[in-house]
Design a protein around this motif. Structure first.
Motif: not given
Length: 227
Positions: A196-201, A94-97, A149-153
């Protein structure tokens, strides 16, 4: 410990993500050189995953191994130790997100003046305002829901995974034909390792679309003026 297998999966997924970034970065070096802003955008944000990989690797070679506990503490890991190791893995993911999206934000703020005339890159506009304008100027409006999506996460991670809306509202974000629910003052229930890895990609490919946008492709070179 079972955590060893989970950590192996994290390492493998991170290596896969890094492979995508490396291919993009190498292609940008060929096209624009190492010092061009477009190359740095992909490279510097991608470096976050390199750091994440080192963290997972270090954990795999130390606190995930029972022998490590016996060597350093003269005992086997307790249930509390194992729980702490598991919590470390959750925290790291979570931190690396937060770290990754914050780096993307930095690179966008540094380059918004290139696509929006008169913009002050040191300004204090909310990131939502910034990336909306940025992506629209690049004709990449379709990327906005992903950034939402990333901002809310990221905001939820700051609140231990709980979504808090400043006006007490629920939110829905649709990306890649899937709708994600954010309920005010409730724990987000879809942040799995796979997600998490899906959203990273998805973000990695989005960043590549940004640096390959027509507006930037029309520029022979882009100097990184703000260090």
């Amino acid at each position: 410990m079972e955590i060893i297998e989970e950590n192996k999966q994290l390492i493998e997924e991170t290596e896969r993500i890094l492979g995508i970034v490396k291919t993009q970065h190498d292609d940008l070096i060929k096209d624009y050189g190492k010092e061009d802003f477009r190359t740095k955008f992909v490279g510097l944000s991608g470096n976050i995953f390199h750091t994440m990989l080192l963290d997972f690797a270090a954990v795999s070679m130390t606190i995930c191994i029972p022998e490590w506990w016996e060597k350093h503490y003269k005992r086997k890991p307790s249930a509390g130790d194992i729980s702490a190791v598991q919590n470390h893995g959750k925290f790291t993911k979570h931190a690396f997100l937060v770290f990754y999206f914050s780096k993307v934000e930095t690179m966008i703020r540094k380059s918004l003046n290139l696509v929006s005339s008169g913009f002050d890159p040191t300004g204090v506009q909310s990131f939502k305002v910034v990336y909306d304008e940025y992506l629209k100027e690049l004709n990449l409006e379709t990327e906005i829901p992903l950034f939402d999506l990333m901002r809310l996460l990221r905001n939820a991670v700051h609140n231990n995974g709980i979504f808090i809306h400043p006006r007490g509202r629920d939110r829905e974000i649709t990306w890649d034909s899937k709708t994600y629910q954010f309920k005010h003052q409730q724990l987000i229930d879809f942040i799995s390792t796979e997600f998490l890895f899906y959203i990273y990609e998805e973000m990695i490919h989005s960043v590549n679309r940004i640096v390959r946008a027509d507006r930037f492709n029309s520029m022979k070179s882009i100097e990184d003026k703000f260090h």
